[in-house]
Design an enzyme around this catalytic site. Structure first.
Site, mmCIF file in Angstrom:
data_model
loop_
_atom_site.group_PDB
_atom_site.id
_atom_site.type_symbol
_atom_site.label_atom_id
_atom_site.label_comp_id
_atom_site.label_asym_id
_atom_site.label_seq_id
_atom_site.Cartn_x
_atom_site.Cartn_y
_atom_site.Cartn_z
ATOM 1 N N SER A 4 -38.435 8.203 11.359
ATOM 2 C CA SER A 4 -37.308 9.137 11.459
ATOM 3 C C SER A 4 -37.324 10.070 10.264
ATOM 4 O O SER A 4 -37.865 9.737 9.194
ATOM 5 C CB SER A 4 -35.987 8.371 11.485
ATOM 6 O OG SER A 4 -34.880 9.247 11.358
ATOM 7 N N TYR A 38 -30.333 1.983 7.812
ATOM 8 C CA TYR A 38 -31.265 2.676 8.706
ATOM 9 C C TYR A 38 -32.231 3.534 7.900
ATOM 10 O O TYR A 38 -33.446 3.511 8.141
ATOM 11 C CB TYR A 38 -30.477 3.529 9.698
ATOM 12 C CG TYR A 38 -31.345 4.278 10.681
ATOM 13 C CD1 TYR A 38 -31.952 3.606 11.739
ATOM 14 C CD2 TYR A 38 -31.555 5.651 10.562
ATOM 15 C CE1 TYR A 38 -32.746 4.290 12.650
ATOM 16 C CE2 TYR A 38 -32.343 6.336 11.468
ATOM 17 C CZ TYR A 38 -32.938 5.649 12.508
ATOM 18 O OH TYR A 38 -33.737 6.322 13.408
ATOM 19 N N SER A 50 -34.760 1.391 6.245
ATOM 20 C CA SER A 50 -35.724 0.805 7.183
ATOM 21 C C SER A 50 -36.796 1.818 7.576
ATOM 22 O O SER A 50 -37.981 1.476 7.683
ATOM 23 C CB SER A 50 -35.007 0.269 8.427
ATOM 24 O OG SER A 50 -34.538 1.317 9.270
ATOM 25 N N LYS A 51 -36.398 3.066 7.768
ATOM 26 C CA LYS A 51 -37.374 4.072 8.181
ATOM 27 C C LYS A 51 -38.260 4.519 7.015
ATOM 28 O O LYS A 51 -39.437 4.852 7.213
ATOM 29 C CB LYS A 51 -36.657 5.274 8.803
ATOM 30 C CG LYS A 51 -35.991 4.935 10.139
ATOM 31 C CD LYS A 51 -36.983 4.330 11.130
ATOM 32 C CE LYS A 51 -36.375 4.074 12.475
ATOM 33 N NZ LYS A 51 -37.346 3.483 13.447
ATOM 34 N N ILE A 92 -32.649 13.587 18.155
ATOM 35 C CA ILE A 92 -33.196 13.635 19.503
ATOM 36 C C ILE A 92 -32.115 13.158 20.473
ATOM 37 O O ILE A 92 -31.393 12.197 20.170
ATOM 38 C CB ILE A 92 -34.447 12.734 19.627
ATOM 39 C CG1 ILE A 92 -35.467 13.069 18.533
ATOM 40 C CG2 ILE A 92 -35.060 12.861 21.017
ATOM 41 C CD1 ILE A 92 -36.009 14.478 18.570
#
Length: 265
Positions: free
Chosen positions: A150, A163, A166-167, A196
Site C-alpha cells: 500500500s 496498518y 504492516s505495509k 482503490i
C-alpha cells in the site's frame, strides 16, 4: 530471460498461480484477469461463497476451473494445507500473489494489542509463512512473487497506525526476499496501491457517508484526482508476474495516481 513473443506482456498462459485474498477486492480482480490471461489458478479466501463466485467468473473467461483452497491463513495448518493441496493438484507453482490483508483504524492511543496482533498476523505473519513454504517450489520453476502492499507503507498517515506498520514491513520483506532469491532467479516485487474502490474501508468501519467523503478527497490527495479501480492494480500485478518483467525484482511499485508524490494532507 524475456522471449521475442510480442504478447508476453499480456500473457500468463501455462503459469500456475496461487492468489490469496481472492474472495474480494484486488485479489478477486487479479484472479479474473489472470484467468483471462491463461493462468491456471489456485484461489484462497476466507469467504467461501464469494470465492466460488469469483471462480465462476474466472471459468466464464474460457480458462480452466480454478482450484479452491479456502481458509484463514493466520492458521498455520491452513497455510501448510494450502501449499500442499495446490502442489498436489497442479504439480508445480509459478506465481504467488499475496493479496490477503485487512485494514484497521486506530492510533497509538486507541489501537490495543489485540487489534495490533490481528493486523500483523494477517498482513505480515501469514505472508511470511506462506511465502516461506512456497519458495522451494518457486525456485524449481524460476517463478515470481507479487505482494500487495500500500502507499501506506511508503507514506505516513494518521489514524491507521498498525496498518501502515504492516505495509511498511511488506515493502521491506519484498526487498529483502528479492535479494535473497535473485541468485536462484526468483523475482519478488510488490504493488503499493493508493485509494482503490473496494469494500476494505467499509469493513474497517466507515459508513456509506464517510466512505463517500473519503473518496471525494481523492480529488485533492491523488495527483490524478480520483481513486483507482481494482482492474488498474490487477494489470500491474499481471505485468510483474509475467515474463515481460523478467528483469524487474525488489521493486515496490506505486499504483496510486501520484499519491506518493503529493504533499501530506
Amino acid at each position: 530471460m524475456a522471449t521475442s513473443d510480442a504478447f508476453q506482456v499480456s500473457s500468463l498462459k501455462g503459469k500456475v498461480a496461487l492468489i490469496t485474498g481472492a474472495s474480494s477486492g484486488i485479489g478477486a480482480g487479479t484472479s479474473v484477469l489472470f484467468a483471462q490471461l491463461g493462468a491456471q489458478l489456485a484461489l484462497n479466501g476466507r469467504d467461501v461463497e464469494n470465492l466460488k463466485k469469483v471462480a465462476q467468473k474466472c471459468a466464464q473467461c474460457g480458462g480452466a476451473e480454478p482450484f479452491l483452497v479456502p481458509g484463514d491463513l493466520t492458521d498455520e495448518e491452513t497455510v501448510r494445507k494450502t501449499v500442499e493441496q495446490t502442489l498436489a493438484h497442479f504439480g508445480r507453482l509459478d506465481v504467488l500473489v499475496n493479496s490477503a490483508g485487512i485494514l484497521a483504524m486506530g492510533s497509538i492511543e486507541t489501537t490495543d494489542l489485540a487489534q495490533y496482533d490481528k493486523v500483523m498476523d494477517v498482513n505480515v505473519r501469514s505472508v511470511y509463512h506462506l511465502t516461506q513454504l512456497c519458495v522451494p517450489h518457486l525456485i524449481k520453476t524460476r517463478g515470481s512473487i507479487v505482494n500487495v502492499s500500500s502507499v501506506n507503507g511508503q507514506r505516513s498517515f494518521p489514524g491507521v497506525l498498525a496498518y501502515c506498520m504492516s505495509k511498511s514491513a511488506i515493502d521491506q520483506f519484498t526487498r529483502c526476499v528479492a535479494l535473497e532469491l535473485a541468485p536462484k532467479q526468483v523475482r519478488v516485487n510488490s504493488v503499493c496501491p493508493g485509494v482503490i474502490v473496494t469494500e476494505v474501508h467499509k469493513r474497517a468501519g466507515l459508513d456509506d457517508e464517510q466512505y463517500a467523503k473519503f473518496l471525494a478527497r481523492c480529488k485533492e490527495t491523488h495527483a490524478l484526482g480520483r481513486p483507482g479501480e481494482v482492474e488498474e492494480v490487477a494489470q500491474s500485478i499481471a505485468f510483474l508476474a509475467s515474463d515481460a518483467a523478467s528483469f524487474i525484482t525488489g521493486v515496490n511499485l506505486p499504483i496510486d495516481g501520484g499519491r506518493h508524490a503529493m504533499c501530506p494532507r
